[in-house]
Write an enzyme that holds these catalytic residues in place. Structure first.
Site, short mmCIF file in Angstrom:
data_model
loop_
_atom_site.label_atom_id
_atom_site.label_comp_id
_atom_site.label_asym_id
_atom_site.label_seq_id
_atom_site.Cartn_x
_atom_site.Cartn_y
_atom_site.Cartn_z
CE LYS A 428 -80.87 -4.25 69.60
NZ LYS A 428 -80.42 -2.87 69.83
CB THR A 430 -79.27 -2.39 59.62
OG1 THR A 430 -78.24 -2.42 60.61
CG2 THR A 430 -79.89 -1.02 59.58
NE ARG A 452 -88.21 -3.78 69.90
CZ ARG A 452 -87.44 -2.98 70.64
NH1 ARG A 452 -87.92 -2.51 71.78
NH2 ARG A 452 -86.23 -2.66 70.25
CE LYS A 463 -82.56 3.56 69.00
NZ LYS A 463 -83.07 2.79 67.89
CB ALA A 682 -85.50 -3.08 75.61
CG PHE A 713 -82.22 -0.52 74.75
CD1 PHE A 713 -81.82 0.53 73.93
CD2 PHE A 713 -83.41 -0.39 75.43
CE1 PHE A 713 -82.56 1.70 73.83
CE2 PHE A 713 -84.16 0.77 75.34
CZ PHE A 713 -83.74 1.81 74.55
CG PHE A 787 -69.95 2.41 61.33
CD1 PHE A 787 -70.52 3.62 61.74
CD2 PHE A 787 -70.51 1.24 61.80
CE1 PHE A 787 -71.62 3.63 62.58
CE2 PHE A 787 -71.59 1.24 62.63
CZ PHE A 787 -72.16 2.45 63.03
CD1 TRP A 816 -77.08 1.28 56.73
CD2 TRP A 816 -75.36 2.06 55.54
NE1 TRP A 816 -77.26 2.64 56.58
CE2 TRP A 816 -76.22 3.14 55.85
CE3 TRP A 816 -74.22 2.31 54.79
CZ2 TRP A 816 -75.97 4.45 55.44
CZ3 TRP A 816 -73.96 3.60 54.38
CH2 TRP A 816 -74.82 4.66 54.70
#
Length: 955
Positions: A428, A430, A452, A463, A682, A713, A787, A816
Site C-alpha cells: 500500500k 509503494t 504514517r 516487515k 491498525a 492493513f 510482481f 516498484w
C-alpha cells in the site's frame, strides 16, 4: 510643478544652505538662521537686479509665479496620501482585522523628522511601532532588533531612523527585502538598477526627487543631472531612477575640483550637505533645478541630536519622502496579503532513471539527491515562516497554514487500502507513493502523499520500514524510518511521564497525611498559596466552588488530595518503541525507597499509546490538550475513572507534544511532497496518519489537486476505521478508494501458490473488500501491485474479476520497478473516478448502543453471524454506559491476517461468531476498542516471526 526657495543676499553676500536634522534653514552673513517659508528645498534659479544692487536668486526652473510653489508641493504630498488611504481602505474591506504597521528603529529621542513620519502615518491610517535604542547602541543591537521585526507578522515595514554611520551593509541587508520600505538592502537596490521594482521598494528619498521632477512640465529626457555628496544605496537608487527616466547623470563629491564645472553644466542638481556649506548661487545657471536631500536624512554631527529637535519640520524633501515611505508600507501589507493567499505550485520533479535489475531500496534511495526541503516548500506554496527545518531534507510545517488558507477549497481526497494481507504486506505504501509520483511528476497535477511514521518495532523486524520500496520511496529512507523528527520519542516521554505520575501519586497517598499532601500539591510560595488552573478544574469536578486554598474544609482537602487510585485497576502502561519481549510483564517498585509498594505492570509498543491515537486525531493544540486531559489512566477504589487532568500533568504533556503536533514534510524519489505524521497501528488502534496532515495537504494541493492517504492493513480494519473514526473526527469525506491487491496474496487466499483457479478463488477476498468500500458509498479503483513472477494471464484475470465485482476500474501498477511512470494508468483512473464524486455514509449512528455498533461491524464488514461478549466485556460496556461514554465510535482490535478473528482463516470466512473477550476505552482519543479473540495488546515480537520463503518483494 514649480517649487522654490528664495535666497535674499544683503550687500551682495552669498548665503549658503545648511542642513539641520529635520529641515532646511538659510544662514545670513552673521550666521543666523533665516527661516525658509517654502515647502521644500527645490530650487529654480533666476537672477534679478534691484535698484539697491542686491541680487535675488529665486528657485525657478521655469518662470512661474512663486505663490504656487507651496501649493504644488502640498499637492504632491496630498496625492500620495490620498492614494495610500484608498489602497488601505480597499485592503481593509477584505481584511478588516489587518493593521499595517511601520516599525521605526531609532537611537536616542524623537526629532522633527521622526515626527513628520509619525504624522504622515497617522494621516494615512497606519500603526507605528517605535523601538528606541540608546544613543550609543551598537550595530549588533540594531541588527538584533531588525531580525526580531523580520519575524513579526504584524510589521509590514521597517524604517531605520539612524545616522548614516549606523547604516552599514550588514545593518541594511539584515532587513527582509519585503519589509525594506526605505529600499536600502542590496536586493532592493539591485531591483532599482535592473528597473524592476514589482517586488521591491526604491528609496523614498530618491522617489521624492523623481516625483518633484516628474510633476514639472519640462520633459526630463536628455537633461543632465549631477548628484553632489550623495553616497551609498541612495546614490545608486537616484542615479538609476533618473537614468531610467531618460536623464544623464553625473556624480561627484564636495571635494571634487570639477564640482563647479559640473554644477554649472547641469539642469538638475541634487545635493546632500552633511556638514558642507552648500552651493554658492553663482554656480547655478538660470533655470536649473536644485534639490537638497538634507531634510530627509540624519547627519552624523555630534551636536545634531540637540539641533535636530529645534529644526523646522515642514521643510525639505522630508515630508514627501515620508509620504512615499508610508505608501510603501501600505503596498507591503498588500503584498503580504497576496503572499498569504493560495499560491500556484511551481513543482520541479526530480529525474528518475530506473535500472534493471532493480537495485536494493537503500541503494536507490542513496542514488537520488533530494531537493533542499526549503526549495520543495517554496515550490508548493509554503511560506518561509511556516517551515521549521530539521536538517536539509525534512521540516515541520506550522499549523498556522490552516488559518492562512482557511478559505481555500480542498482538493480530492483519495484513500489507499488493501485486501487482507500476507504478513509482509501488499505494498500500500509503494502504491501511495507511486500514485503521487505519477500524478505530480507525469500528469502535472498537484498531489500530496500522507503517510504514517513507522515504528522501530516493525522497522527492525521482518516487515521492515515503511518508506515504500523500489522506485516508489520517500527519501532519505534512513531518516524516514529512524527517528524522523522525534515525534515517537516525544510520545514515549509523554506516556511515561503519566506512568511515573501514577506510581508517584499512589506512593505518596499511601505514605502521607492529607495535610502533607496538600502542602505538596499547593505549596506556599512567598507565604502565598494559590491553586493552579488545572487544580481549579478538579475542584469544580468535585463540586467545590472555592478558589482560596485556605477556605477548604478538612473533608474537602481530603477529597482534593486523594485520587485513591486502585493499583489493580491502573490501565496505563509504560511504552518503548522496540520489540523487547522481556518487558511484556514486569514488576515495579522493588527498591527499598518504595517501601514495599510494588505492583505488576507491562510495557506496550510506543505507537500503541493513546497519546499516539490522540496525535493522529486532534485538530489543533487546544484540542490536543483537552484530549490529553481526558485520558483515563485507571479507576479509584470506588470505581470512578481517574484522568490525566486529575493527576495534574496535562500541561506538561502538551508541552512535550507541542512540536510533535506539526506534520513533517519530506519528498518522494521524484521530488513530490509527502507529509509524514503519526503512526498508530491498525489492529490495536485506528491505523491512519494524522487528520492535521490530511487537512494541511488538502489546502496546499488546491481545488484541482489530490491528497493520497493510506489506511493500515486490510480494508476491513484500516479503511473501516478511517471511515467510522477518522472521517467523523475530521469532517473530511473521501472521493475514491484505491484498493491494493497482489496475485501473491490472492493465491494465499485461494489456498495455494501456482494455479489460475486458486487465483480466481482468492479473488473472493478482493470482492469482499470492494463490497466493504461500496458499503460506505465510495467508488473503488483496484490497483494490482505487479510482481515479477506474475503472468499476464493472472493480471488480466484479477482486473476482470475486480471490475465485475463493482470496482470502477482495475489497473496493473509497475511503480516498484518504474517509479511514477509505472502508475500513470492508475493516476488516470483515479482522476476520472474521483471527478464523478462519492456518496459517502457512515456505517452506524453514534447514538446506537455500544453492543449494536460492534455487532454491525462484525456482521456487515467481517461477515460474522453474530458476536459473543465475555462477562468481562459485558461488564465493561455497562460501566462505559454508566460513565456516559456510549456515544463514542468503535475501534475493533482484531487480527489483520483474516476477515475473522482466526488468522488462519483466509479468503472470506463465514458461519463464525466473533468473540469479544474485553472492551476498553480511549476516552482522550475518543473511541471504544473491543478486543477480539486472542489478539494481544502489548509489545509485538515481529523480529522473531517466520515467514514462508515464497513471499518476495513486489516488482
Amino acid at each position: 510643478m514649480r517649487l522654490s526657495v528664495a535666497f535674499r543676499h544683503a550687500h551682495r553676500s552669498h548665503a549658503s544652505i545648511r542642513q539641520s536634522r529635520a529641515g532646511v534653514k538659510v544662514l545670513n552673513r552673521e550666521n543666523r538662521f533665516i527661516p525658509d517659508n517654502s515647502a521644500v528645498s527645490y530650487l529654480r534659479v533666476r537672477e534679478a537686479s534691484s535698484t539697491s544692487g542686491t541680487t535675488e536668486t529665486v528657485a525657478n526652473f521655469k518662470s512661474h509665479p512663486r505663490k504656487n510653489d507651496g501649493l504644488l508641493y502640498e499637492s504632491a504630498v496630498g496625492d500620495i496620501v490620498q492614494r495610500s488611504r484608498e489602497e488601505l481602505k480597499a485592503i481593509r474591506e477584505t481584511n478588516p482585522g489587518l493593521k499595517p504597521t511601520l516599525a521605526i528603529i531609532q537611537a536616542g529621542e524623537d526629532d522633527s523628522l521622526l515626527e513628520v513620519n509619525k504624522k504622515m502615518a497617522r494621516k494615512i491610517g497606519l500603526n507605528v511601532m517605535q523601538i528606541c535604542l540608546p544613543h550609543q547602541c551598537t550595530e549588533e543591537e540594531v541588527i538584533e532588533e531588525i531580525l526580531r521585526l523580520n519575524e513579526d507578522s504584524r510589521v509590514h515595514g521597517i524604517f531605520l531612523h539612524l545616522s548614516q554611520s549606523f547604516l552599514s551593509r550588514s545593518v541594511c541587508n539584515a532587513i527582509k527585502p519585503q519589509k525594506d520600505v526605505d529600499g536600502v538592502s542590496d536586493l532592493n537596490v539591485g531591483r532599482v538598477v535592473l528597473g524592476d521594482q514589482r517586488d521591491g521598494f526604491a528609496s523614498p528619498v530618491a522617489g521624492a526627487v523623481l516625483e518633484l521632477l516628474a510633476r514639472h512640465d519640462v520633459p526630463l529626457v536628455g537633461k543632465m543631472a549631477v548628484l553632489v555628496g550623495v553616497k551609498g544605496p541612495l546614490k545608486v537608487a537616484l542615479q538609476f531612477l533618473l537614468q531610467n527616466n531618460g536623464m544623464m547623470v553625473q556624480t561627484c563629491q564636495w571635494s571634487s575640483k570639477y564640482l563647479q564645472k559640473q554644477i554649472m553644466n547641469s539642469d538638475v542638481v541634487v545635493f546632500l550637505e552633511m556638514g558642507h556649506k552648500g552651493l554658492p548661487p553663482t554656480w547655478l545657471r538660470p533655470g536649473v533645478a536644485v534639490i537638497n536631500l538634507g531634510s530627509a536624512l540624519i547627519e552624523d554631527h555630534p551636536d545634531s541630536w540637540e539641533h535636530r529637535i529645534e529644526a523646522k519640520s515642514d521643510a525639505g524633501v522630508g515630508p514627501l519622502s515620508a509620504a512615499l515611505r508610508m505608501q510603501h508600507v501600505v503596498r507591503s501589507s498588500k503584498r503580504w496579503i497576496q503572499e498569504q493567499e493560495y499560491q500556484p505550485w511551481r513543482l520541479r520533479p526530480l529525474k528518475l532513471q530506473p535500472l534493471s535489475p532493480v537495485p536494493s531500496d537503500i541503494d536507490i534511495s542513496r542514488a537520488q539527491t533530494p531537493k533542499p526541503i526549503s526549495q520543495l516548500a517554496q515550490e508548493i506554496g509554503l511560506l518561509p515562516e511556516e517551515l521549521e527545518a530539521y536538517g536539509n531534507t525534512k521540516a515541520k510545517v506550522h499549523l498556522s497554514l490552516l488559518n492562512r488558507l482557511q478559505h481555500q477549497p480542498d482538493g480530492k481526497y483519495v484513500l489507499v487500502a488493501g485486501i487482507t494481507p500476507t504478513p509482509l504486506g501488499e505494498g500500500k505504501s509503494t502504491v501511495t507513493i507511486g500514485l503521487v509520483q505519477a500524478l505530480s511528476a507525469h500528469l502535472k497535477l498537484n498531489s500530496f502523499a500522507c503517510l504514517r511514521q513507522p515504528s522501530q518495532g516493525p522497522t527492525f523486524g521482518v516487515k521492515g520500514g515503511a518508506a515504500g520500496g523500489g522506485y516508489a520511496q520517500v527519501i532519505p529512507m534512513e531518516e524516514f524510518n529512524l527517528h524522523l523528527t522525534g515525534d515517537i520519542h516525544a510520545i514515549t516521554a509523554a506516556n511515561n511521564l503519566v506512568a511515573a505520575a501514577i506510581d508517584a501519586r499512589i506512593f505518596h497517598e499511601a505514605t502521607q497525611s492529607d495535610k502533607a499532601l496538600y502542602s505538596r500539591l499547593v505549596p506556599s510560595i512567598n507565604s502565598v498559596r494559590r491553586f493552579s488552573p488545572i487544580q481549579l478544574v478538579r475542584l469544580q469536578r468535585l463540586g467545590i466552588n472555592k478558589s482560596d486554598p485556605s477556605d477548604l474544609t478538612p473533608q474537602e482537602v481530603s477529597a482534593f488530595v486523594r485520587l485513591d487510585l486502585d493499583p489493580e485497576k491502573v490501565t496505563w502502561q509504560r511504552v518503548v518503541d522496540t520489540n523487547d519481549r522481556f518487558l511484556r510483564k514486569i514488576t515495579v517498585g522493588q527498591a527499598n525507597t518504595e517501601k514495599g509498594h510494588a505492583r505488576q505492570t507491562q510495557f506496550d509498543i510506543a505507537v500503541a499509546s493513546e497519546i499516539m491515537a490522540i496525535l493522529a486525531l486532534t485538530d489543533g493544540l487546544a484540542d490536543m490538550r483537552a484530549r490529553l486531559g481526558r485520558m483515563v489512566v485507571g479507576s479509584s477504589r470506588n470505581n470512578q475513572p481517574i484522568t490525566a487532568d486529575d493527576l495534574g500533568v496535562t500541561g506538561a504533556l502538551a508541552v512535550l507534544m507541542k512540536d510533535a503536533i506539526k506534520p513533517t514534510l519530506m519528498q518522494t524519489l521524484e521530488g513530490t511532497p509527502v507529509f509524514v505524521h503519526a503512526g498508530p497501528f491498525a489492529n490495536i488502534a485506528h491505523g491512519n496518519s494524522s487528520v492535521l496532515a490530511d487537512k494541511l495537504a488538502l489546502k496546499l494541493v488546491g481545488e484541482e489537486g489530490y491528497v493520497v492517504t493510506e489506511a493500515g492493513f486490510g480494508a476491513d480494519i484500516g479503511m473501516e476505521k478511517f471511515f467510522n473514526i477518522k472521517c467523523r473526527t475530521s469532517g473530511l469525506r473521501p472521493d475514491v478508494v484505491v484498493l491494493v491487491a497482489t496475485v501473491r496474496a490472492l493465491k494465499m487466499h485461494g489456498g495455494g501458490p501456482n494455479n489460475m483457479q486458486l487465483v480466481a478463488d482468492g479473488c473472493s477476498n478482493l470482492k469482499k473488500q470492494i463490497q466493504i468500500a461500496r458499503l460506505f458509498g465510495v467508488p473503488v479503483v483496484v490497483a494490482l501491485n505487479v510482481f515479477k513472477t506474475d503472468t499476464q494471464a493472472e493480471i488480466d484475470l484479477v482486473c476482470h474479476i475486480a471490475e465485475a465485482s463493482g470496482a470502477s476500474a482495475a489497473v496493473p501498477c509497475h511503480h516498484w520497478s518504474r517509479g511514477g511512470r509505472g502508475s500513470v494508468e492508475l493516476a488516470h483512473a483515479v482522476k476520472e473516478v474521483a471527478s464523478q464524486g462519492s456518496h459517502f455514509q457512515f456505517l452506524y449512528n453514534l447514538q446506537d448502543p455500544i453492543v449494536e455498533k460492534i455487532r454491525m461491524i462484525a456482521q456487515k464488514v467481517y461477515g460474522a453471524d453474530d458476536i459473543e461478549l465475555s462477562p468481562d466485556a459485558q461488564a465493561k460496556i455497562d460501566y462505559y454506559n454508566q460513565q456516559g461514554f456510549s456515544a463514542l465510535p468503535i475501534c475493533m482490535a482484531k487480527t489483520h491476517l483474516s476477515l475473522s478473528h482466526m488468522p488462519e482463516k483466509k479468503g472470506v470466512p463465514t458461519g463464525f461468531i466473533l468473540p469479544i473477550r474485553d472492551v476498553r476505552a480511549s476516552i482522550g482519543a475518543g473511541f471504544i476498542f473491543p478486543l477480539v479473540g486472542t489478539l494481544k495488546v502489548g509489545l509485538p515480537i515481529l523480529a522473531n516471526q517466520w515467514y514462508p520463503e515464497e513471499f518476495e518483494e513486489p516488482v
